[in-house]
Motif scaffolding. Structure first.
Motif, PDB file in Angstrom:
ATOM      1  N   TYR A 276       0.839  -1.209   0.000  1.00 27.97           N
ATOM      2  CA  TYR A 276       0.000   0.000   0.000  1.00 27.97           C
ATOM      3  C   TYR A 276       0.870   1.253   0.000  1.00 27.97           C
ATOM      4  CZ  TYR A 276      -2.922   3.731   1.874  1.00 27.97           C
ATOM      5  OH  TYR A 276      -3.549   4.930   2.078  1.00 27.97           O
ATOM      6  N   VAL A 277       1.866   1.283   0.886  1.00 26.79           N
ATOM      7  CA  VAL A 277       2.767   2.441   0.949  1.00 26.79           C
ATOM      8  C   VAL A 277       3.510   2.600  -0.380  1.00 26.79           C
ATOM      9  CG1 VAL A 277       4.814   3.382   2.088  1.00 26.79           C
ATOM     10  CG2 VAL A 277       3.029   2.283   3.447  1.00 26.79           C
ATOM     11  N   LEU A 278       3.935   1.492  -0.970  1.00 26.91           N
ATOM     12  CA  LEU A 278       4.678   1.536  -2.226  1.00 26.91           C
ATOM     13  C   LEU A 278       3.827   2.104  -3.358  1.00 26.91           C
ATOM     14  CD1 LEU A 278       7.234   0.772  -3.832  1.00 26.91           C
ATOM     15  CD2 LEU A 278       6.259  -1.504  -4.137  1.00 26.91           C
ATOM     16  N   VAL A 279       2.590   1.637  -3.483  1.00 20.35           N
ATOM     17  CA  VAL A 279       1.717   2.093  -4.570  1.00 20.35           C
ATOM     18  C   VAL A 279       1.357   3.563  -4.392  1.00 20.35           C
ATOM     19  CG1 VAL A 279      -0.549   1.802  -5.637  1.00 20.35           C
ATOM     20  CG2 VAL A 279       0.792  -0.205  -5.019  1.00 20.35           C
ATOM     21  N   ILE A 280       0.990   3.954  -3.165  1.00 21.02           N
ATOM     22  CA  ILE A 280       0.644   5.353  -2.919  1.00 21.02           C
ATOM     23  C   ILE A 280       1.839   6.261  -3.163  1.00 21.02           C
ATOM     24  CG2 ILE A 280      -0.076   6.993  -1.155  1.00 21.02           C
ATOM     25  CD1 ILE A 280      -2.300   5.216  -2.219  1.00 21.02           C
ATOM     26  N   THR A 281       3.024   5.833  -2.733  1.00 20.36           N
ATOM     27  CA  THR A 281       4.230   6.635  -2.953  1.00 20.36           C
ATOM     28  C   THR A 281       4.544   6.747  -4.439  1.00 20.36           C
ATOM     29  OG1 THR A 281       5.110   5.903  -0.816  1.00 20.36           O
ATOM     30  CG2 THR A 281       6.666   6.868  -2.374  1.00 20.36           C
ATOM     31  N   THR A 282       4.351   5.668  -5.179  1.00 27.29           N
ATOM     32  CA  THR A 282       4.590   5.698  -6.630  1.00 27.29           C
ATOM     33  C   THR A 282       3.663   6.693  -7.311  1.00 27.29           C
ATOM     34  OG1 THR A 282       5.285   3.374  -6.596  1.00 27.29           O
ATOM     35  CG2 THR A 282       4.648   4.308  -8.718  1.00 27.29           C
ATOM     36  N   ILE A 283       2.387   6.652  -6.965  1.00 25.41           N
ATOM     37  CA  ILE A 283       1.423   7.576  -7.564  1.00 25.41           C
ATOM     38  C   ILE A 283       1.788   9.021  -7.245  1.00 25.41           C
ATOM     39  CG2 ILE A 283      -0.992   8.303  -7.542  1.00 25.41           C
ATOM     40  CD1 ILE A 283      -1.737   5.384  -7.019  1.00 25.41           C
ATOM     41  N   ASN A 284       2.101   9.290  -5.973  1.00 32.51           N
ATOM     42  CA  ASN A 284       2.466  10.653  -5.575  1.00 32.51           C
ATOM     43  C   ASN A 284       3.767  11.114  -6.231  1.00 32.51           C
ATOM     44  OD1 ASN A 284       0.200  10.815  -3.935  1.00 32.51           O
ATOM     45  ND2 ASN A 284       1.298  10.087  -2.116  1.00 32.51           N
ATOM     46  N   SER A 285       4.704  10.176  -6.425  1.00 29.38           N
ATOM     47  CA  SER A 285       5.980  10.538  -7.036  1.00 29.38           C
ATOM     48  C   SER A 285       5.805  10.947  -8.488  1.00 29.38           C
ATOM     49  CB  SER A 285       6.958   9.361  -6.930  1.00 29.38           C
ATOM     50  OG  SER A 285       7.201   9.020  -5.581  1.00 29.38           O
ATOM     51  N   PHE A 286       4.996  10.207  -9.224  1.00 31.46           N
ATOM     52  CA  PHE A 286       4.774  10.552 -10.622  1.00 31.46           C
ATOM     53  C   PHE A 286       3.941  11.819 -10.768  1.00 31.46           C
ATOM     54  CE2 PHE A 286       6.076   6.175 -11.450  1.00 31.46           C
ATOM     55  CZ  PHE A 286       6.823   6.339 -12.605  1.00 31.46           C
ATOM     56  N   GLN A 287       3.241  12.202  -9.702  1.00 34.90           N
ATOM     57  CA  GLN A 287       2.443  13.423  -9.737  1.00 34.90           C
ATOM     58  C   GLN A 287       3.162  14.575  -9.040  1.00 34.90           C
ATOM     59  OE1 GLN A 287      -1.261  12.207  -7.951  1.00 34.90           O
ATOM     60  NE2 GLN A 287      -2.058  11.394  -9.873  1.00 34.90           N
ATOM     61  N   CYS A 288       4.474  14.515  -8.985  1.00 26.88           N
ATOM     62  CA  CYS A 288       5.263  15.567  -8.336  1.00 26.88           C
ATOM     63  C   CYS A 288       5.004  16.909  -9.029  1.00 26.88           C
ATOM     64  CB  CYS A 288       6.749  15.217  -8.400  1.00 26.88           C
ATOM     65  SG  CYS A 288       7.818  16.417  -7.595  1.00 26.88           S
TER      66      CYS A 288
END
Length: 302
Positions: free
Chosen positions: A229-241
């Motif tokens: 969960y943390v990995l997926v949410i972090t990935t989404i937020n990272s690409f939306q920097c």
């Protein structure tokens, strides 16, 4: 008979009031679904049109896949893609590694007051808005900021403009972003580790397992859903920097901080090309979906 009639009327009024209350309570959910589920569908339609702000759907010519071909031939998109991948790569690793180490260390602490104090201190940056965080970064790393003044007085060196140098911008953005979300991820991972059955540790230690083996064979599989969960949410937020870049550098210098998300904003609101911006947004959504699917596949979980 009159009492029964009055009783039925009171029940109807109560039911009517109750229905109105339920409808009022549903308004936030309806608005959220409308703006974030249904309206984006129009963005998908505009991605196939040469849509401008003053043009309607009927007046906008249909261009098919022309804008998507244009995306992959533009050097600006390739630059934004590379910058996004670099920022996302380091942010994802640090956003998992640092909170994981911190949560494992806190799990070994026996004093509850110390554990709660550290959790509170680490979690505080999560409540900072992006504007406040950007102001702090400017105060620290600007030409006349804290670091440059300290270097000038202590080491008699010329100040370095961190925020206008290609050498430092990614480090500052990544570090600030990781610091802001570190507390949230730490609390989630610590809760997952705490809920693991301690008898599993005891059995492994009796069998002579080391701490590394206990983590890799017992803790890691048990906390995998939370880690995913943390990995997926972090990935989404990272690409939306977007927020820090918009507040600090606006894609500069020389497009060195241009990310895909900021390019969507810049194309839509500065160049007034909503159709092309929607096409870039569709490509970004597909990239995020592909990476999320890969993460679920590697984790072998639904």
């Amino acid at each position: 008979a009159q009492q029964k009639t009055e009783g039925k009327e009171k029940k109807k009024k109560r039911s009517l009031y109750r229905t109105r209350e339920l409808h009022i309570m549903l308004i936030p959910a309806v608005l959220f679904t409308t703006f974030f589920a249904y309206l984006p569908i129009f963005g998908l339609v505009m991605a196939f049109q040469d849509f401008k702000p003053l043009m309607g759907f009927r007046e906008s010519p249909f261009v098919g896949l022309q804008q998507f071909r244009y995306i992959f031939t533009m050097p600006s998109f390739r630059t934004a893609f590379v910058n996004t991948m670099i920022i996302s790569f380091f942010k994802i690793i640090l956003s998992i590694l640092v909170p994981m180490i911190l949560s494992l260390m806190l799990n070994e602490v026996t004093k509850s007051w110390f554990k709660r104090s550290v959790q509170t201190i680490v979690f505080i940056p999560y409540f900072f808005s992006w504007a406040i965080l950007a102001g702090m970064i400017l105060e620290i790393f600007a030409y006349d900021g804290i670091i440059n003044n300290t270097m000038l007085h202590l080491f008699s060196t010329d100040p370095t403009a961190f925020l206008v140098s290609n050498k430092y911008f990614r480090t500052i953005i990544i570090g600030s972003d990781v610091w802001k979300g570190m507390g949230y991820n730490t609390v989630l991972l610590l809760a997952a580790i705490t809920n693991v059955d301690p008898t599993l540790y005891e059995a492994a230690q009796v069998d002579g397992a080391t701490k590394l083996q206990v983590f890799w064979k017992i803790k890691w599989p048990q906390i995998m859903p939370t880690t995913l969960y943390v990995l997926v949410i972090t990935t989404i937020n990272s690409f939306q920097c977007f927020a820090l870049i918009q507040l600090l550098t606006k894609g500069g210098p020389l497009n060195s901080t241009m990310t895909i998300m900021y390019q969507v904003y810049d194309t839509a609101y500065r160049l007034n090309d909503l159709g092309y911006a929607c096409a870039i947004g569709v490509v970004l959504a597909l990239i995020i979906a592909i990476f999320s699917a890969i993460q679920f596949k590697v984790a072998k979980t639904d």
